[in-house]
Scaffold this motif. Structure first.
Motif, PDB file in Angstrom:
ATOM      1  N   GLU A 155       1.535  -1.144   0.704  1.00 22.11           N
ATOM      2  CA  GLU A 155       0.327   0.296  -0.034  1.00 22.11           C
ATOM      3  C   GLU A 155       0.850   0.716  -0.242  1.00 22.11           C
ATOM      4  OE1 GLU A 155      -3.557   0.407  -0.268  1.00 22.11           O
ATOM      5  OE2 GLU A 155      -3.662  -2.321  -0.410  1.00 22.11           O
ATOM      6  N   SER A 156       2.182   1.091   0.925  1.00 29.89           N
ATOM      7  CA  SER A 156       3.256   2.662   0.868  1.00 29.89           C
ATOM      8  C   SER A 156       3.530   2.801  -0.940  1.00 29.89           C
ATOM      9  CB  SER A 156       4.094   2.419   1.933  1.00 29.89           C
ATOM     10  OG  SER A 156       4.172   3.425   1.806  1.00 29.89           O
ATOM     11  N   ARG A 157       3.891   4.112  -0.689  1.00 28.36           N
ATOM     12  CA  ARG A 157       4.070   5.084  -2.545  1.00 28.36           C
ATOM     13  C   ARG A 157       5.759   5.076  -1.811  1.00 28.36           C
ATOM     14  NH1 ARG A 157       2.822   1.372  -3.442  1.00 28.36           N
ATOM     15  NH2 ARG A 157       0.473   0.907  -4.563  1.00 28.36           N
ATOM     16  N   ASP A 158       5.786   5.218  -0.480  1.00 30.66           N
ATOM     17  CA  ASP A 158       6.775   6.770   0.343  1.00 30.66           C
ATOM     18  C   ASP A 158       8.324   4.758   0.043  1.00 30.66           C
ATOM     19  OD1 ASP A 158       8.646   6.804   3.067  1.00 30.66           O
ATOM     20  OD2 ASP A 158       7.638   8.309   2.381  1.00 30.66           O
ATOM     21  N   PRO A 159       9.247   5.682  -0.264  1.00 34.12           N
ATOM     22  CA  PRO A 159      10.588   4.961  -0.663  1.00 34.12           C
ATOM     23  C   PRO A 159      11.425   4.501   0.961  1.00 34.12           C
ATOM     24  CG  PRO A 159      10.650   7.224  -2.183  1.00 34.12           C
ATOM     25  CD  PRO A 159       8.968   7.348  -1.115  1.00 34.12           C
ATOM     26  N   GLU A 160      11.093   5.400   1.239  1.00 32.93           N
ATOM     27  CA  GLU A 160      11.008   4.532   2.445  1.00 32.93           C
ATOM     28  C   GLU A 160      10.503   3.854   3.789  1.00 32.93           C
ATOM     29  OE1 GLU A 160      14.943   5.540   5.770  1.00 32.93           O
ATOM     30  OE2 GLU A 160      14.422   5.171   3.622  1.00 32.93           O
ATOM     31  N   VAL A 161       9.921   4.473   3.587  1.00 31.80           N
ATOM     32  CA  VAL A 161       8.710   2.915   4.373  1.00 31.80           C
ATOM     33  C   VAL A 161       8.285   1.695   3.930  1.00 31.80           C
ATOM     34  CG1 VAL A 161       6.364   2.709   4.847  1.00 31.80           C
ATOM     35  CG2 VAL A 161       7.191   5.151   5.368  1.00 31.80           C
ATOM     36  N   ARG A 162       8.776   2.022   1.906  1.00 33.17           N
ATOM     37  CA  ARG A 162       8.736   0.212   1.777  1.00 33.17           C
ATOM     38  C   ARG A 162      10.115  -0.021   1.835  1.00 33.17           C
ATOM     39  NH1 ARG A 162       5.464  -0.519  -2.480  1.00 33.17           N
ATOM     40  NH2 ARG A 162       7.137  -1.889  -3.284  1.00 33.17           N
ATOM     41  N   ARG A 163      11.529   0.695   2.289  1.00 31.75           N
ATOM     42  CA  ARG A 163      12.715   0.058   2.931  1.00 31.75           C
ATOM     43  C   ARG A 163      12.619  -0.274   4.123  1.00 31.75           C
ATOM     44  NH1 ARG A 163      16.503   0.791   5.960  1.00 31.75           N
ATOM     45  NH2 ARG A 163      16.439   2.639   6.884  1.00 31.75           N
ATOM     46  N   MET A 164      12.395   0.274   4.580  1.00 34.62           N
ATOM     47  CA  MET A 164      11.773  -0.435   5.795  1.00 34.62           C
ATOM     48  C   MET A 164      11.097  -1.495   6.457  1.00 34.62           C
ATOM     49  SD  MET A 164      11.958   3.222   8.452  1.00 34.62           S
ATOM     50  CE  MET A 164      10.815   4.241   8.142  1.00 34.62           C
ATOM     51  N   ALA A 165      10.158  -1.302   5.498  1.00 35.04           N
ATOM     52  CA  ALA A 165       8.698  -2.806   5.525  1.00 35.04           C
ATOM     53  C   ALA A 165       9.602  -3.817   5.284  1.00 35.04           C
ATOM     54  CB  ALA A 165       7.872  -2.253   4.711  1.00 35.04           C
ATOM     55  N   GLN A 166      10.349  -3.599   3.929  1.00 39.46           N
ATOM     56  CA  GLN A 166      11.107  -4.252   3.656  1.00 39.46           C
ATOM     57  C   GLN A 166      12.750  -5.247   4.478  1.00 39.46           C
ATOM     58  OE1 GLN A 166      10.545  -6.217   0.007  1.00 39.46           O
ATOM     59  NE2 GLN A 166      11.917  -7.890   1.777  1.00 39.46           N
ATOM     60  N   VAL A 167      12.999  -4.213   4.826  1.00 41.03           N
ATOM     61  CA  VAL A 167      13.866  -5.063   6.318  1.00 41.03           C
ATOM     62  C   VAL A 167      13.350  -5.586   7.159  1.00 41.03           C
ATOM     63  CG1 VAL A 167      15.120  -3.786   7.913  1.00 41.03           C
ATOM     64  CG2 VAL A 167      15.810  -2.698   5.806  1.00 41.03           C
ATOM     65  N   VAL A 168      11.949  -4.927   7.270  1.00 42.72           N
ATOM     66  CA  VAL A 168      11.329  -5.865   8.485  1.00 42.72           C
ATOM     67  C   VAL A 168      11.260  -7.492   7.586  1.00 42.72           C
ATOM     68  CG1 VAL A 168       8.904  -6.298   9.867  1.00 42.72           C
ATOM     69  CG2 VAL A 168      10.409  -3.844  10.130  1.00 42.72           C
ATOM     70  N   VAL A 169      10.738  -7.632   6.070  1.00 43.43           N
ATOM     71  CA  VAL A 169      10.162  -9.115   6.111  1.00 43.43           C
ATOM     72  C   VAL A 169      11.267  -9.469   6.030  1.00 43.43           C
ATOM     73  CG1 VAL A 169       9.797  -9.988   3.998  1.00 43.43           C
ATOM     74  CG2 VAL A 169       8.241  -8.196   4.458  1.00 43.43           C
ATOM     75  N   ASP A 170      12.908  -8.973   5.610  1.00 41.73           N
ATOM     76  CA  ASP A 170      13.653 -10.122   5.271  1.00 41.73           C
ATOM     77  C   ASP A 170      14.123 -10.250   7.079  1.00 41.73           C
ATOM     78  OD1 ASP A 170      13.489  -9.961   2.623  1.00 41.73           O
ATOM     79  OD2 ASP A 170      15.154  -8.020   3.132  1.00 41.73           O
ATOM     80  N   SER A 171      14.155  -9.625   8.033  1.00 41.24           N
ATOM     81  CA  SER A 171      14.975  -9.967   9.419  1.00 41.24           C
ATOM     82  C   SER A 171      13.997 -10.439   9.972  1.00 41.24           C
ATOM     83  CB  SER A 171      15.003  -8.602  10.271  1.00 41.24           C
ATOM     84  OG  SER A 171      14.732  -8.011  10.135  1.00 41.24           O
ATOM     85  N   GLN A 172      12.570 -10.231   9.802  1.00 44.01           N
ATOM     86  CA  GLN A 172      12.098 -11.540  10.700  1.00 44.01           C
ATOM     87  C   GLN A 172      11.710 -12.306  10.085  1.00 44.01           C
ATOM     88  OE1 GLN A 172       9.986  -9.989  13.997  1.00 44.01           O
ATOM     89  NE2 GLN A 172      11.751  -8.512  13.182  1.00 44.01           N
ATOM     90  N   THR A 173      12.074 -12.997   8.639  1.00 43.63           N
ATOM     91  CA  THR A 173      11.585 -13.808   8.316  1.00 43.63           C
ATOM     92  C   THR A 173      13.121 -15.120   8.588  1.00 43.63           C
ATOM     93  OG1 THR A 173      10.954 -13.516   6.357  1.00 43.63           O
ATOM     94  CG2 THR A 173      11.994 -15.177   6.321  1.00 43.63           C
ATOM     95  N   ARG A 174      14.002 -14.746   8.706  1.00 44.60           N
ATOM     96  CA  ARG A 174      15.013 -14.787   9.260  1.00 44.60           C
ATOM     97  C   ARG A 174      15.034 -15.333  10.354  1.00 44.60           C
ATOM     98  NH1 ARG A 174      18.354 -11.543   7.261  1.00 44.60           N
ATOM     99  NH2 ARG A 174      17.739  -9.944   9.259  1.00 44.60           N
ATOM    100  N   GLU A 175      14.851 -14.812  11.484  1.00 45.88           N
ATOM    101  CA  GLU A 175      14.465 -14.615  13.188  1.00 45.88           C
ATOM    102  C   GLU A 175      12.814 -15.641  12.965  1.00 45.88           C
ATOM    103  OE1 GLU A 175      14.277 -10.561  15.077  1.00 45.88           O
ATOM    104  OE2 GLU A 175      15.904  -9.696  14.716  1.00 45.88           O
ATOM    105  N   ILE A 176      12.260 -15.828  12.384  1.00 45.60           N
ATOM    106  CA  ILE A 176      11.836 -17.268  12.509  1.00 45.60           C
ATOM    107  C   ILE A 176      12.364 -18.424  12.048  1.00 45.60           C
ATOM    108  CG2 ILE A 176       9.593 -17.977  11.182  1.00 45.60           C
ATOM    109  CD1 ILE A 176       8.443 -15.370  11.231  1.00 45.60           C
ATOM    110  N   ALA A 177      12.981 -18.647  11.945  1.00 48.38           N
ATOM    111  CA  ALA A 177      13.759 -19.873  10.698  1.00 48.38           C
ATOM    112  C   ALA A 177      14.197 -19.810  11.965  1.00 48.38           C
ATOM    113  CB  ALA A 177      14.506 -19.160   9.510  1.00 48.38           C
ATOM    114  N   GLU A 178      15.563 -19.091  12.507  1.00 48.34           N
ATOM    115  CA  GLU A 178      15.836 -19.261  13.770  1.00 48.34           C
ATOM    116  C   GLU A 178      15.095 -19.688  15.381  1.00 48.34           C
ATOM    117  OE1 GLU A 178      19.198 -16.813  16.766  1.00 48.34           O
ATOM    118  OE2 GLU A 178      17.925 -16.156  15.753  1.00 48.34           O
TER     119      GLU A 178
END
Length: 142
Positions: free
Chosen positions: A109-132
């Protein structure tokens, strides 16, 4: 959260009718209420969430996250473990899954590049932590 505490206190007071141990009855009643709340459907949880001033009737931004928030809370409530360690891992996995779901809403939904960047960081880091956390095994000392 005050609601479970208030419910337990009310149940404790109403259980004092001479029929068994009122503390034990209050604990049983609270456990039943918590179980019922944890087994609600996502739609029921979203309605409850809205009734508390969140979700429907709130801002469009809040509404975008209402379903993912309600599902996260439902799944965290249902997650359990025999020990504090096991319960912590189970609940945190669901918490992280909720964060990923919310980040996916932001990515969609977001069009803000910084929000989208932060959201992608959350997806990447939280997915990695779920696996851990899923790979974690209790030590023999537990």
């Amino acid at each position: 959260m005050r609601t479970p505490f208030l419910m337990a206190a009310l149940l404790l007071l109403t259980a004092c009718d001479g029929g068994g141990d009122p503390v034990q009855q209050a604990l049983r009643d609270t456990s039943s209420a918590n179980h019922a709340a944890a087994t609600k459907t996502t739609e029921e949880a979203a309605v409850d969430h809205a009734a508390m001033g969140h979700g429907a009737g709130a801002t469009p931004g809040d509404q975008a996250f209402a379903a993912s928030e309600a599902e996260m809370h439902r799944r965290m409530g249902a997650a359990s473990g025999e020990t504090v360690d096991q319960a912590y891992i189970a609940k945190m996995i669901e918490h992280h899954r909720g964060a990923v779901a919310m980040a996916e809403v932001a990515l969609k939904e977001s069009r803000d590049p910084e929000v989208r960047r932060m959201a992608q960081v959350v997806v990447d880091s939280q997915t990695r932590e779920i696996a851990e956390m899923q790979a974690w095994k209790p030590t023999a000392a537990q």
